[in-house]
Design an enzyme around this catalytic site. Sequence first.
Site, PDB file in Angstrom:
ATOM      1  N   TRP A  52       0.846  -1.182   0.000  1.00  0.00           N
ATOM      2  CA  TRP A  52       0.000   0.000   0.000  1.00  0.00           C
ATOM      3  C   TRP A  52       0.888   1.240   0.000  1.00  0.00           C
ATOM      4  O   TRP A  52       1.570   1.442  -1.015  1.00  0.00           O
ATOM      5  CB  TRP A  52      -1.117  -0.069   1.068  1.00  0.00           C
ATOM      6  N   ASP A  53       0.934   2.065   1.056  1.00  0.00           N
ATOM      7  CA  ASP A  53       1.640   3.349   0.962  1.00  0.00           C
ATOM      8  C   ASP A  53       2.972   3.225   0.219  1.00  0.00           C
ATOM      9  O   ASP A  53       3.836   2.440   0.611  1.00  0.00           O
ATOM     10  CB  ASP A  53       1.923   3.910   2.353  1.00  0.00           C
ATOM     11  N   ARG A 209       2.059  10.289  13.019  1.00  0.00           N
ATOM     12  CA  ARG A 209       2.836   9.431  12.124  1.00  0.00           C
ATOM     13  C   ARG A 209       3.175  10.122  10.799  1.00  0.00           C
ATOM     14  O   ARG A 209       2.837  11.267  10.589  1.00  0.00           O
ATOM     15  CB  ARG A 209       2.051   8.144  11.839  1.00  0.00           C
ATOM     16  N   ASP A 210       3.815   9.366   9.927  1.00  0.00           N
ATOM     17  CA  ASP A 210       4.041   9.724   8.523  1.00  0.00           C
ATOM     18  C   ASP A 210       4.994  10.908   8.329  1.00  0.00           C
ATOM     19  O   ASP A 210       4.648  11.908   7.675  1.00  0.00           O
ATOM     20  CB  ASP A 210       2.709   9.994   7.799  1.00  0.00           C
ATOM     21  N   GLU A 294      -3.493  12.482   6.629  1.00  0.00           N
ATOM     22  CA  GLU A 294      -2.397  11.516   6.631  1.00  0.00           C
ATOM     23  C   GLU A 294      -1.344  11.870   5.580  1.00  0.00           C
ATOM     24  O   GLU A 294      -1.617  12.545   4.588  1.00  0.00           O
ATOM     25  CB  GLU A 294      -2.934  10.117   6.324  1.00  0.00           C
TER      26      GLU A 294
HETATM   27  C1  FRU Z   1      -2.122   5.629   5.050  1.00  0.00           C
HETATM   28  C2  FRU Z   1      -1.780   5.075   6.406  1.00  0.00           C
HETATM   29  C3  FRU Z   1      -0.655   5.874   7.029  1.00  0.00           C
HETATM   30  C4  FRU Z   1      -0.044   4.897   7.987  1.00  0.00           C
HETATM   31  C5  FRU Z   1      -0.240   3.566   7.262  1.00  0.00           C
HETATM   32  C6  FRU Z   1      -0.601   2.419   8.153  1.00  0.00           C
HETATM   33  O1  FRU Z   1      -2.599   4.669   4.167  1.00  0.00           O
HETATM   34  O2  FRU Z   1      -2.906   5.056   7.243  1.00  0.00           O
HETATM   35  O3  FRU Z   1      -1.088   7.043   7.658  1.00  0.00           O
HETATM   36  O4  FRU Z   1       1.298   5.203   8.206  1.00  0.00           O
HETATM   37  O5  FRU Z   1      -1.263   3.762   6.311  1.00  0.00           O
HETATM   38  O6  FRU Z   1      -0.756   1.236   7.443  1.00  0.00           O
END
Ligand code: FRU
Length: 424
Positions: A52-53, A209-210, A294
């Site tokens: 994902w990310d 986070r992030d 996010e």
């Molecule tokens: C975005 C997110 C981020 C987090 C990650 C967790 O898709 O929610 O904010 O770091 O995915 O899986």
Amino acid sequence: MKNTTEKFGATPHQPSLWTRADALKVRADDPTTTQPLVRADFPVLNNDVFIWDTMPLRDLDGNVTSVDGWSVIFTLTADRHPNDPQYLDEDGNYDILRDWNDRHGRAKMYYWFSRTGKNWEFGGRVMAEGVSPTAREWAGTPILLNDRGEVDLYYTAVTPGATIVKVRGRVVTTEHGVSMVGFEKVKPLFEADGNMYQTEAQNAFWGFRDPWPFRDPKDGKLYMLFEGNVAGERGSHKVGEAEIGDVPPGYEDVGNSRYQTACVGIAVARDADGDDWEMLPPLLTAVGVNDQTERPHFVFQDGKYYLFTISHTFTYADGVTGPDGVYGFVADSLFGPYVPLNGSGLVLGNPSSQPFQTYSHYVMPNGLVTSFIDSVPTDETGTQIRVGGTEAPTVGMKIKGQQTFVVAEYDYGYIPPMLDVTLK
Ligand code: FRU
């Protein structure tokens, strides 16, 4: 609890507010801010893992960077469990949706490489098992520091807690591929403080986070964006005139929107290496509007600061809504004031017929927007879906003043380099 303006009253800058009035302008399915439909017959990058990310390797100015002609991306990644009894339904079939929904708990940082900026080859885990101090390796940013190939990976160490951390390693290339070496010592940088940024003790659903470090093009200093919530006990926030904005008659009722308290945080480095950080008040708050902003990130263009952040339909407050996607704000200086792009903030949302088709959009300085496929309906009613866990088609976007326009669509996971660094 004071409202957002009073709360940060004595601080060097005032957070800009994404107001309920701004959010009332969100229009789903406007073709200029809607991602083209993702087809259900999409290709999957790798059938053993969900990804994902996606975090392209870049420099501190935001440029997506290849090394010796190799493009590199990092992704949050989790194994798929098609044969694990835990993920079989009553009929013995693989319940991929449950497996996918559980992925956050076992997220790990992986890397991939490519000669063409797409068709990514599997690299592997960035850190060996046991290196990261917590169960989950959540999103962040890999920064190429120099032509020796040194990389600082900033990310979030989650469960227990949520700590912004960094780990240094090196990217090594050969004719045949790329490897990551080092990444053995994780350094904790900071956690939510409870005064500006909400802590777990104040709200079990807090977000912190992030990290997205960058060099300010104007003052040259090292800063970092991150996702947070505005400090204070859950339920104590005030949604007053400032947070509501200029709404038409009949739109004054804020319902239970005090529970939605997202913000985009910022910290400044006290040293050149980015080992010592001071948190500053948020750049942007969304109290009474949305609970999650996010993966905040910048595009610096035309002397302006374009601040992008991803958000969800389900995290909107009572009385306001919008699609899953990326939202944006623009200012003439780093500390604002920021105004929502396109009036509402919406930059690229999912079409209402496929509300979960993609997420975690990342806008690059060349106007290309990468994201991952979440799930796409396979029948008319939307009851049957195909889970993604892979790269979505890249979207091309034009950013002009306070507006953005979707103008192109490219191949799945197309992340071309903006510059190449030859390693010494
Ligand atoms: C975005 C997110 C981020 C987090 C990650 C967790 O898709 O929610 O904010 O770091 O995915 O899986």
